[in-house]
Design a protein around this motif. Structure first.
Motif, mmCIF file in Angstrom:
data_model
loop_
_atom_site.group_PDB
_atom_site.id
_atom_site.type_symbol
_atom_site.label_atom_id
_atom_site.label_comp_id
_atom_site.label_asym_id
_atom_site.label_seq_id
_atom_site.Cartn_x
_atom_site.Cartn_y
_atom_site.Cartn_z
ATOM 1 N N GLU A 171 0.821 -1.218 0.000
ATOM 2 C CA GLU A 171 0.000 0.000 0.000
ATOM 3 C C GLU A 171 0.853 1.266 0.000
ATOM 4 O OE1 GLU A 171 -2.903 -0.014 3.067
ATOM 5 O OE2 GLU A 171 -3.966 -1.779 2.309
ATOM 6 N N ASP A 172 2.112 1.159 0.451
ATOM 7 C CA ASP A 172 2.997 2.328 0.494
ATOM 8 C C ASP A 172 3.728 2.552 -0.824
ATOM 9 O OD1 ASP A 172 2.281 2.450 3.148
ATOM 10 O OD2 ASP A 172 4.122 1.531 3.888
ATOM 11 N N ILE A 173 3.634 1.578 -1.751
ATOM 12 C CA ILE A 173 4.466 1.608 -2.955
ATOM 13 C C ILE A 173 3.726 2.237 -4.139
ATOM 14 C CG2 ILE A 173 5.722 0.196 -4.628
ATOM 15 C CD1 ILE A 173 6.086 -1.901 -2.412
ATOM 16 N N ARG A 174 4.337 3.230 -4.740
ATOM 17 C CA ARG A 174 3.857 3.781 -6.010
ATOM 18 C C ARG A 174 4.597 3.133 -7.167
ATOM 19 N NH1 ARG A 174 3.497 10.219 -7.598
ATOM 20 N NH2 ARG A 174 2.890 9.953 -9.799
ATOM 21 N N LEU A 175 5.908 2.932 -6.985
ATOM 22 C CA LEU A 175 6.755 2.267 -7.981
ATOM 23 C C LEU A 175 7.819 1.492 -7.232
ATOM 24 C CD1 LEU A 175 7.814 1.877 -10.948
ATOM 25 C CD2 LEU A 175 9.219 3.926 -10.545
ATOM 26 N N LEU A 176 8.006 0.229 -7.616
ATOM 27 C CA LEU A 176 9.065 -0.591 -7.024
ATOM 28 C C LEU A 176 10.227 -0.689 -8.014
ATOM 29 C CD1 LEU A 176 10.146 -2.610 -4.875
ATOM 30 C CD2 LEU A 176 8.987 -4.410 -6.178
ATOM 31 N N VAL A 177 11.427 -0.419 -7.540
ATOM 32 C CA VAL A 177 12.630 -0.517 -8.375
ATOM 33 C C VAL A 177 13.467 -1.692 -7.879
ATOM 34 C CG1 VAL A 177 14.660 0.674 -9.285
ATOM 35 C CG2 VAL A 177 12.596 1.982 -8.711
ATOM 36 N N LEU A 178 13.763 -2.618 -8.783
ATOM 37 C CA LEU A 178 14.547 -3.812 -8.471
ATOM 38 C C LEU A 178 15.661 -3.971 -9.491
ATOM 39 C CD1 LEU A 178 11.829 -6.573 -7.842
ATOM 40 C CD2 LEU A 178 13.315 -5.583 -6.110
ATOM 41 N N GLY A 179 16.757 -4.596 -9.085
ATOM 42 C CA GLY A 179 17.829 -4.904 -10.023
ATOM 43 C C GLY A 179 17.574 -6.245 -10.688
ATOM 44 N N LYS A 180 17.935 -6.337 -11.971
ATOM 45 C CA LYS A 180 17.839 -7.615 -12.669
ATOM 46 C C LYS A 180 19.093 -8.418 -12.372
ATOM 47 C CE LYS A 180 17.444 -6.321 -16.911
ATOM 48 N NZ LYS A 180 17.571 -4.872 -16.922
ATOM 49 N N ARG A 181 18.935 -9.713 -12.249
ATOM 50 C CA ARG A 181 20.102 -10.577 -12.046
ATOM 51 C C ARG A 181 20.545 -11.090 -13.399
ATOM 52 N NH1 ARG A 181 20.491 -16.071 -11.638
ATOM 53 N NH2 ARG A 181 22.477 -16.805 -10.859
ATOM 54 N N GLY A 182 21.719 -10.651 -13.863
ATOM 55 C CA GLY A 182 22.224 -11.057 -15.171
ATOM 56 C C GLY A 182 22.961 -12.371 -15.108
ATOM 57 N N GLY A 183 23.402 -12.839 -16.260
ATOM 58 C CA GLY A 183 24.087 -14.122 -16.337
ATOM 59 C C GLY A 183 25.367 -14.161 -15.528
ATOM 60 N N SER A 184 26.021 -13.000 -15.346
ATOM 61 C CA SER A 184 27.287 -12.980 -14.601
ATOM 62 C C SER A 184 27.102 -12.463 -13.190
ATOM 63 C CB SER A 184 28.299 -12.081 -15.334
ATOM 64 O OG SER A 184 27.801 -10.754 -15.440
ATOM 65 N N ALA A 185 25.866 -12.429 -12.720
ATOM 66 C CA ALA A 185 25.606 -11.880 -11.392
ATOM 67 C C ALA A 185 26.278 -12.719 -10.318
ATOM 68 C CB ALA A 185 24.099 -11.834 -11.133
ATOM 69 N N HIS A 186 26.702 -12.039 -9.279
ATOM 70 C CA HIS A 186 27.311 -12.726 -8.147
ATOM 71 C C HIS A 186 26.227 -13.455 -7.362
ATOM 72 C CE1 HIS A 186 29.439 -13.218 -4.294
ATOM 73 N NE2 HIS A 186 30.533 -13.137 -5.017
ATOM 74 N N GLN A 187 26.600 -14.499 -6.685
ATOM 75 C CA GLN A 187 25.630 -15.293 -5.934
ATOM 76 C C GLN A 187 24.906 -14.470 -4.873
ATOM 77 O OE1 GLN A 187 25.147 -17.958 -8.048
ATOM 78 N NE2 GLN A 187 24.576 -18.886 -6.116
ATOM 79 N N ASP A 188 25.531 -13.356 -4.413
ATOM 80 C CA ASP A 188 24.881 -12.543 -3.395
ATOM 81 C C ASP A 188 23.499 -12.073 -3.839
ATOM 82 O OD1 ASP A 188 27.796 -10.788 -2.048
ATOM 83 O OD2 ASP A 188 27.050 -12.833 -1.808
ATOM 84 N N SER A 189 23.291 -11.947 -5.155
ATOM 85 C CA SER A 189 22.005 -11.445 -5.641
ATOM 86 C C SER A 189 21.063 -12.568 -6.025
ATOM 87 C CB SER A 189 22.230 -10.521 -6.847
ATOM 88 O OG SER A 189 22.741 -11.262 -7.933
ATOM 89 N N GLU A 190 21.439 -13.809 -5.745
ATOM 90 C CA GLU A 190 20.634 -14.957 -6.163
ATOM 91 C C GLU A 190 19.207 -14.866 -5.652
ATOM 92 O OE1 GLU A 190 19.533 -18.485 -7.888
ATOM 93 O OE2 GLU A 190 21.499 -17.560 -8.082
ATOM 94 N N HIS A 191 19.049 -14.498 -4.368
ATOM 95 C CA HIS A 191 17.690 -14.489 -3.811
ATOM 96 C C HIS A 191 16.811 -13.462 -4.494
ATOM 97 C CE1 HIS A 191 19.409 -11.126 -1.533
ATOM 98 N NE2 HIS A 191 18.169 -10.741 -1.313
ATOM 99 N N LEU A 192 17.421 -12.350 -4.925
ATOM 100 C CA LEU A 192 16.626 -11.337 -5.608
ATOM 101 C C LEU A 192 16.226 -11.825 -6.988
ATOM 102 C CD1 LEU A 192 15.538 -8.467 -5.230
ATOM 103 C CD2 LEU A 192 17.618 -7.610 -6.257
#
Length: 284
Positions: free
Chosen positions: A118-139
């Motif tokens: 309800e607080d969100i007008r726009l959500l900004v997220l990063g895409k996980r690319g093919g070379s992404a580090h495992q730290d971003s796996e959950h995202l």
């Protein structure tokens, strides 16, 4: 609370892009900016793994030590998150945002966003690319569930910010994409940006009238607009058009009634977003 631009950061290489695109959106929409970091404390499977031939006393002692380690890991993760949020806020201030806020939550990203929807007008997220580090796996692995669960516009962004100069909307005449055209027409986010409307399908009277409606809606709002009807595979056709016209932001309905629906529902969602080299705004 006023609806705000919410930016989820996770320590991946996308975080800088998330910060800069979120700052751009916050300034354009004149909406508050809040950075979100979620500490996902995954349940430990150590207890089941330790049910072998060790003695009972040794096992209990080991589990106690593992429990203490879990607590330490959680504290470290929270502290890392606080430092990331601090750095994100400083970067947003450098980008011109007045007073960015921050939130840190325990849990999963999907559950947390559902609570804050309800607080969100726009959500900004990063895409996980093919070379992404495992730290971003959950995202990355959460993309499809976030899209399915959240009924707010979601902007998936690449690692590096580039101010959008041309926007393309994949249009199929559905309610979602008609609302998308109307959003483009009136949103300050796209003020002064030329718009391209692309229908993937046959050159029929219905498609032509749909395209004419979209173009007139955009032009009446003061946009420079052009469009096309092209036959072919949806993803490939949109990609080729994007490259031919130097499109640097794509708008799509997350759920439509045509082949675009089948493109975005299911396991291809994450794959499509991973391949995209420009921001993708998903509408519900």
């Amino acid at each position: 609370m006023t609806e705000q631009v919410m930016a989820a950061i996770d320590g991946s290489q996308f975080s800088e892009g998330v910060c800069d695109y979120a700052a751009w959106a916050s300034l354009a929409l004149e909406a508050p900016l809040t950075f979100l970091h979620v500490v996902d404390n995954h349940p430990q499977t150590a207890e089941a793994d330790l049910s072998g031939n060790i003695g009972l006393g040794s096992r209990e002692h080991l589990l106690e030590e593992l429990s203490q380690l879990d607590e330490q890991r959680a504290k470290v993760a929270q502290e890392q998150g606080r430092l990331m949020l601090k750095a994100a806020k400083e970067r947003a201030v450098e980008d011109g945002v007045g007073e960015p806020g921050s939130r840190q939550r325990n849990g999963t990203l999907v559950e947390t966003l559902a609570e804050l929807e309800e607080d969100i007008r726009l959500l900004v997220l990063g895409k996980r690319g093919g070379s992404a580090h495992q730290d971003s796996e959950h995202l990355g692995s959460s993309l499809e569930r976030v899209v399915r669960s959240l009924h707010r516009p979601i902007l998936m962004v690449p690692e590096t910010f580039q101010r959008p100069q041309k926007v393309m909307i994949a249009f199929d005449g559905s309610n979602t994409t008609r609302k998308g055209v109307e959003l483009l027409a009136r949103s300050p986010l796209f003020s002064g940006i030329p718009c391209h409307v692309v229908i993937v399908g046959a050159e029929t009277g219905d498609n032509r009238s749909q395209l004419d409606w979209a173009l007139s809606t955009l032009r009446e709002a003061g946009h420079e607009a052009e469009g096309a009807i092209r036959a072919g595979d949806v993803e490939e056709t949109l990609r080729v058009y994007k490259e031919q016209h130097d499109i640097d932001l794509v708008v799509m309905g997350a759920y439509g009634h045509s082949r675009i629906r089948h493109l975005l529902v299911g396991s291809t969602t994450t794959a499509m977003l991973r391949r995209a080299s420009v921001p993708v705004l998903l509408l519900r």
